[in-house]
Design an enzyme around this catalytic site. Structure first.
Site, PDB file in Angstrom:
ATOM      1  N   PHE A  12       0.827  -1.207   0.000  1.00  0.00           N
ATOM      2  CA  PHE A  12       0.000   0.000   0.000  1.00  0.00           C
ATOM      3  C   PHE A  12       0.858   1.252   0.000  1.00  0.00           C
ATOM      4  CE2 PHE A  12      -2.289   2.770   3.327  1.00  0.00           C
ATOM      5  CZ  PHE A  12      -2.859   3.586   2.367  1.00  0.00           C
ATOM      6  N   ASN A  33       8.369  -9.558  -1.307  1.00  0.00           N
ATOM      7  CA  ASN A  33       8.138 -11.007  -1.364  1.00  0.00           C
ATOM      8  C   ASN A  33       6.687 -11.342  -1.697  1.00  0.00           C
ATOM      9  OD1 ASN A  33       6.779 -10.473   1.020  1.00  0.00           O
ATOM     10  ND2 ASN A  33       7.892 -11.979   2.260  1.00  0.00           N
ATOM     11  N   THR A  36       2.208  -9.718   1.506  1.00  0.00           N
ATOM     12  CA  THR A  36       1.041  -8.842   1.637  1.00  0.00           C
ATOM     13  C   THR A  36       1.004  -7.790   0.530  1.00  0.00           C
ATOM     14  OG1 THR A  36       2.233  -7.393   3.179  1.00  0.00           O
ATOM     15  CG2 THR A  36       0.874  -9.151   4.131  1.00  0.00           C
ATOM     16  N   GLY A  37       2.090  -7.636  -0.205  1.00  0.00           N
ATOM     17  CA  GLY A  37       2.102  -6.727  -1.343  1.00  0.00           C
ATOM     18  C   GLY A  37       1.367  -7.343  -2.521  1.00  0.00           C
ATOM     19  N   ASP A  55      12.569 -11.933  -0.229  1.00  0.00           N
ATOM     20  CA  ASP A  55      12.232 -11.774   1.186  1.00  0.00           C
ATOM     21  C   ASP A  55      13.437 -11.182   1.898  1.00  0.00           C
ATOM     22  OD1 ASP A  55      11.825 -12.285   3.997  1.00  0.00           O
ATOM     23  OD2 ASP A  55      10.277 -13.731   3.449  1.00  0.00           O
ATOM     24  N   LYS A  90      11.068 -11.661  12.433  1.00  0.00           N
ATOM     25  CA  LYS A  90      12.288 -11.814  11.632  1.00  0.00           C
ATOM     26  C   LYS A  90      12.377 -10.735  10.555  1.00  0.00           C
ATOM     27  CE  LYS A  90      13.378 -15.984  10.246  1.00  0.00           C
ATOM     28  NZ  LYS A  90      13.189 -17.365   9.690  1.00  0.00           N
ATOM     29  N   ASN A  98      19.779  -6.803   7.274  1.00  0.00           N
ATOM     30  CA  ASN A  98      20.166  -6.973   5.870  1.00  0.00           C
ATOM     31  C   ASN A  98      20.162  -5.656   5.106  1.00  0.00           C
ATOM     32  OD1 ASN A  98      20.674  -9.739   5.981  1.00  0.00           O
ATOM     33  ND2 ASN A  98      18.546 -10.277   5.586  1.00  0.00           N
ATOM     34  N   TYR A 144       5.021  -7.483  16.124  1.00  0.00           N
ATOM     35  CA  TYR A 144       5.109  -6.255  15.332  1.00  0.00           C
ATOM     36  C   TYR A 144       5.643  -5.101  16.170  1.00  0.00           C
ATOM     37  CZ  TYR A 144       3.678  -2.561  12.073  1.00  0.00           C
ATOM     38  OH  TYR A 144       3.659  -1.488  11.211  1.00  0.00           O
ATOM     39  N   TYR A 158      23.646   1.298  14.054  1.00  0.00           N
ATOM     40  CA  TYR A 158      24.424   1.371  12.813  1.00  0.00           C
ATOM     41  C   TYR A 158      24.874   2.802  12.543  1.00  0.00           C
ATOM     42  CZ  TYR A 158      24.552  -3.248  10.662  1.00  0.00           C
ATOM     43  OH  TYR A 158      24.860  -4.552  10.357  1.00  0.00           O
TER      44      TYR A 158
END
Length: 312
Positions: A12, A33, A36-37, A55, A90, A98, A144, A158
């Site tokens: 979305f 991935n 949900t897209g 993913d 994850k 990543n 979440y 970072y």
């Protein structure tokens, strides 16, 4: 022209962001991935962007260098993120690692789409960025909430350890065209139920409140945040500070659909926040950003989109 990676780009928010980036003339790689897209969200751009199905919990393929990375990859509605809570966590944590590594290796500026869920069921109202929240670490929403909190930690570390240029925004309830009709969020639920002449499902007594930001306003905030100087890292709240109860929202949806749908009251889900309203002083002062689209106008635009997606 910049080369920009958008993770979660078929979702979305991601698809609306890519619209803006392409409009500005940038080269965009959309990575998703498709959990949900939906590729339909970017179909109109298929000749103008590069799509990579991947993913972000897995190591990235060789995608080349980027000037900017927007990390929007994560299921964002309770129905979706609770369907596989381990993978949701994850996605927030391993996915953040990543994309941050990619930013560190390529020198890219990187944006994290965090969430108002980091405030949990707030004891402070409205919520400023310096409020640390009231989150249940072992509840059904924790995958979440705590995942996004952990991602903010990784981004901040970072920046401190590797001098990666980061931008963090906390997104409050957003709605508009391309929402998944079945995502279980209150705006899409009410609209679809009303268009189908069904009862509108109201949880609790309906007096819990939310602040609803139209998607075009939110994306403008994204663009402005990414353009800030390096010392501006966030987190910065992005949301519409106008607060409405669920009962008020239901009445507006019924009025704009023209269907006299009855209300059905159900038990309030576990850890569902009673109030959610952003303090947007930081966005106002730093980004010169204010939402422009009223809830009435935004709902009418969203309803017009959903009319063609009603399952009779």
């Amino acid at each position: 022209m910049k080369r920009i990676l958008v993770t979660g780009g078929a979702g979305f928010l991601g698809s609306h962001l890519i619209d803006r980036l392409v409009e500005h003339g940038h080269e965009v790689v959309c990575l998703d991935n498709l959990q949900t897209g939906n590729e339909e969200n970017i179909k109109h751009l298929e000749e103008r962007i590069t799509f990579v199905k991947h993913d972000i919990t897995n190591s990235f393929p060789d995608l080349g260098d980027f000037d900017e990375i927007y990390n929007l990859a994560c299921p964002a509605s309770p129905i979706h993120y609770q369907a596989n809570p381990v993978h949701t966590f994850k996605t927030s944590i391993l996915g953040a690692l990543n994309v941050l590594e990619l930013a560190r290796q390529t020198g890219a500026k990187i944006f994290q789409a965090s969430t108002s869920e980091v405030y949990g069921d707030p004891l402070v109202h409205p919520q400023p960025e310096d409020y640390w929240g009231n989150v249940n670490p072992i509840g059904i929403r924790s995958c979440y909430d705590e995942g996004k909190r952990g991602a903010e930690t990784l981004f901040s570390d970072y920046a401190r350890m590797y001098n990666v240029e980061i931008k963090i925004v906390r997104i409050f309830n957003t709605y508009g065209p391309r929402m998944d009709p079945k995502d279980g969020r209150v705006v899409s639920n009410f609209i679809m139920q009303s268009l189908q002449n069904k009862s509108l499902t109201v949880y609790g007594d309906g007096k819990q409140s939310r602040s609803f930001c139209y998607v075009d306003d939110l994306i403008e905030g994204f663009i402005r945040m990414m353009a800030t100087p390096k010392e501006i890292q966030g987190p910065i709240n992005l949301g519409n500070p106008n607060e409405f109860t669920m009962l008020e929202l239901a009445k507006k949806v019924i009025r704009f659909t023209g269907n006299e749908s009855p209300l059905q009251f159900n038990e309030l889900p576990q850890d569902d926040p009673k109030q959610r309203q952003p303090v947007i002083d930081e966005a106002s002062h730093i980004l010169n950003w204010h939402p422009k689209v009223s809830l009435d106008i935004g709902l009418q635009k969203t309803i017009a989109y959903f009319v063609n997606r009603v399952e009779c």
